[in-house]
Enzyme design. Structure first.
Site, PDB file in Angstrom:
ATOM      1  N   GLU A  68      36.231  51.301  43.304  1.00 55.24           N
ATOM      2  CA  GLU A  68      36.134  51.502  41.861  1.00 55.24           C
ATOM      3  C   GLU A  68      35.225  52.756  41.292  1.00 55.24           C
ATOM      4  OE1 GLU A  68      35.798  48.858  43.414  1.00 55.24           O
ATOM      5  OE2 GLU A  68      37.736  47.773  42.683  1.00 55.24           O
TER       6      GLU A  68
ATOM      7  N   HIS B  29      35.451  36.710  36.775  1.00 49.87           N
ATOM      8  CA  HIS B  29      36.671  37.400  36.458  1.00 49.87           C
ATOM      9  C   HIS B  29      37.161  37.094  34.944  1.00 49.87           C
ATOM     10  CE1 HIS B  29      37.081  38.016  40.606  1.00 49.87           C
ATOM     11  NE2 HIS B  29      38.165  38.425  40.451  1.00 49.87           N
TER      12      HIS B  29
END
Ligand SMILES: Cc1ncc(C[n+]2csc(CCOP(=O)(O)OP(=O)(O)O)c2C)c(N)n1
Ligand SMILES: [Mg+2]
Lengths: 353, 331
Positions: free
Chosen positions: A68, A138
């Protein structure tokens, strides 16, 4: 130009509106490409990148390793050379690994070179998870953290129309833009104009006009707010719902005008209270509309704990329409009639992701 | 380091051109470090004295259109690329005329007109950013290269591995130049990398071409860079160049270690590396090969010194950014 006046509009889903906005922008700008984990899967980011891959092919829509931070830096380096990268994170929680590039580089690039090294018009999409045990890592909602930093635009579409309009605006901006898209909105259907249009940043939308109470709601909380407002209307209470659409830049005027009119403010946000967006709006009202307030501002946001997985705990985690109704009645000195729980939407989400 | 191969193939003219560039970097850096002591440049500055040959050797192997990125120790790369001494000095003085208009300071330089895109202060950042520029070149089919300069401590950051892995997968035209000066601030290699570590081996395990050179040997750096750049232009995929070198001054600031009471390196160690001065070595080579004589090199040096002096004086006298511009260019 706002999408509000455009016709014809037909009803399409939020995910298809995202896709349409992306494809229309890609058609106009050959420099746009889309990358990130799983963007080229048949499932294509919950359906939002499938059409882009079909139309523009793997040279412009391509998978990436899980990397990322470097991927964000790569997007920046490509943007500086004239490309317009779109980096997608299937959960915005993954963006924590990219904070160095986002905050230390992208947000500051234009400023820290005195405008002499150009700008980095990257677009970063992050999806907010909710329910079905998405759990502590999440289902977070990063707008408050990200909007803290000058130089980043942070937007949160709450309707299919804005999903398309904000995507197209992001893809012609001259600065980095983060789009936080709520997973629970992807199947939502609503009117979306067929044309190319850009929803300007820094313009809130009055989703429902009212005079008794201002309800500033972000992202998915707009849906809960609409249900709540419907119930309250039956009680003779007219709630004004305002969707800021962009967290930064923020349309202070629309919010303040509403607070001056109603004298009461609830902020329903998907992130936490502490140093959060709801606190920012509360501070705004306290600083600039204090005289108009007829009672304390109230914040409805994530409870102060990580999101648990067990269904029993998850079911009491999120503020819902019933929470909004209960709080609104309380603020107006009224009492709820019967059990409000029945008004809450049944979660139809099918797992796992 | 192995015995040096004969390098008669570098034309005398190019040697002299490189030497002039090296002198410019050295003279400007040295003067800026001297002036820095006056406490008028309020920006933490990492001087690159002793390491100039790396920047000059690599940049000389580039062509117009190629792009250069750097890290916190950026002056050498900026100057070697052709960045203006005046604008660098003005940046350090916090002037509107600075290359970044006084907003970035020593570590945030830019000179896009000469291909020096940017430097940033956080370790490893520009390794990824250079990789992204190479991605843009590759996607558009352009025969341009991106170069990333960084220190060996950046090879301890995850972003280095994320980036070289990506560049290798996509065969991107990017040259990673690691200046191994044996230290990260005051931490020696022994506490940062396992004994026997070969950074080139690490790069090769990611399928990069990798070479290690004496970073104080200007011609060696140039030749290795030219070789690797050729491969990059042929589409052979990314390359890693490790240049062994040494920083003369303290990590940040204008002093020698001993002046500042710093004890992490011995004075003998510093002095032994100063014996291997890249500028003296380049001058000796030029004289030995008969490309120019001592008097010609002295004249060259004097001319550069005068230019530098003029530039730093003007920079100091230049105007600061107007306070009304505080919010300009946020977006
Ligand atoms: C992410 C990050 N961690 C720590 C620092 C502080 N820091 C600045 S320079 C430096 C040493 C870097 O050493 P190296 O990369 O070998 O370059 P050198 O200074 O030797 O040229 C450190 C630790 C930083 N700038 N960024
Ligand atoms: Mg080092």
């Amino acid at each position: 130009m706002s999408g509000d006046a455009l016709r014809p509009a037909r009803n399409i889903k939020f995910k298809d509106a995202l896709s349409e906005g992306l494809c229309m922008a890609m058609e106009r700008d050959p420099g746009i490409f889309v990358t990130g984990i799983s963007v080229d899967y048949p499932s294509g980011i919950f359906g939002s990148t499938v059409e882009a891959l079909r139309r523009f092919g793997p040279a412009r829509v391509f998978d990436a390793p899980a990397m990322e931070n470097a991927l964000t830096g790569i997007a920046i380096g490509a943007a500086v050379m004239g490309m317009r990268p779109v980096v997608v994170h299937p959960r915005n929680d993954f963006m924590f690994l990219a904070f160095d590039q986002l905050i230390n580089v992208a947000a500051k690039w234009r400023y820290m070179y005195g405008g002499r090294a150009g700008s980095v018009p990257i677009v970063v999409r992050g999806i907010i998870g909710r329910g079905w045990g998405q759990g502590p890592t999440h289902s977070q909602s990063l707008q408050s953290v990200l909007a803290h930093f000058p130089g980043l635009a942070v937007v949160m579409p709450a309707s299919p129309e804005d999903a398309k309009g904000l995507t197209m605006a992001a893809l012609r901006a001259s600065h980095p833009v983060i789009i936080l898209e709520h997973r629970s909105l992807f199947e939502l259907t609503g009117p979306v104009p067929e044309e190319y249009y850009a929803t300007p940043f820094g313009h809130a939308k009055v989703v429902r006009p009212g005079v008794d109470l201002t309800l500033v709601a972000t992202s998915y909380m707009v849906q809960e707010a609409l249900v709540a407002a419907g119930v309250l209307a039956k009680e003779g209470i007219e709630v004004e719902i305002i969707d800021p659409r962009s967290i930064r830049p923020l349309d202070e005027e629309t919010i303040l005008a509403s607070v001056r009119k109603t004298g009461r403010l609830i902020v329903a946000d998907t992130s936490w209270e502490c140093c959060g967006f709801s606190s920012e709006i509360a501070a705004l009202a306290a600083e600039k509309a204090f005289d108009a307030l007829r009672g304390p501002v109230r914040r409805l946001s994530s409870p102060n704990c990580p999101a648990p997985v067990a269904a029993s705990l998850e079911s009491v985690l999120y503020p819902k329409a019933s929470t909004i109704v209960g709080l609104s009645l309380h603020m107006l000195g009224r009492h709820p009639q019967g059990n409000l729980r029945g008004i809450d939407a049944v979660d139809t989400f099918k797992g796992p992701y | 380091m192995k015995a040096e191969p004969a390098r008669t193939e570098i034309p005398g003219e190019l040697r002299l051109e490189m030497h002039a560039r090296l002198l410019r970097v050295r003279i400007a850096s040295r003067r800026l470090a001297e002036l820095y002591r006056e406490q008028e440049m309020r920006t933490p500055a990492h001087f690159g004295l002793g390491q100039e040959a790396v920047a000059v050797g690599v940049v000389t192997a580039l062509r117009p259109g190629d792009v250069v990125y750097s890290h916190h120790r950026a002056h050498n790369h900026y100057l070697a690329s052709g960045g203006s001494v005046y604008e660098l000095a003005a940046e350090l003085y916090g002037r509107e005329a600075g290359c970044s208009r006084g907003r970035g300071g020593s570590a945030h330089l830019t000179a896009q007109a000469v291909g020096f895109i940017a430097s940033t202060a956080i370790l490893g950042e520009t390794i990824a950013i250079a990789t992204g520029s190479a991605l843009a070149f590759s996607m558009r089919g352009e025969r341009r290269l991106a170069v990333s300069f960084f220190g060996e401590a950046a090879c301890e950051e995850g972003i280095f591995y994320e980036s070289i892995n990506y560049a290798a997968i996509r065969r991107l035209p990017v040259l990673y130049v690691c200046e191994n000066n044996l230290y990260s601030t005051e931490s020696p290699l022994s506490v940062r990398q396992p004994a026997g570590t070969e950074l080139c081996e690490r790069a090769r395990s990611f399928k990069l071409k990798a070479e290690r050179v004496d970073g104080n040997d200007l011609a060696a750096v140039y030749e290795a860079s030219a070789r690797l750049a050729d491969g990059l232009r042929r589409g052979e995929g990314p390359a890693f160049l490790e240049c062994m070198t040494y920083r003369w001054l303290e990590h940040v600031g204008p002093h020698f270690d001993h002046e500042a009471g710093r004890t992490y390196r011995s004075r003998e160690e510093v002095e032994s590396w100063m014996q291997r001065c890249p500028v003296k070595r380049s001058a000796a080579e030029i004289i030995r090969l008969g490309v120019a004589d001592e008097a010609a090199l002295a004249a060259l040096s004097n001319g550069i010194t005068r230019d530098v002096e003029d530039a730093v004086k003007r920079a100091r006298a230049a105007d600061p950014p107007p306070q009304g511009d505080l919010y300009a260019d946020v977006w």
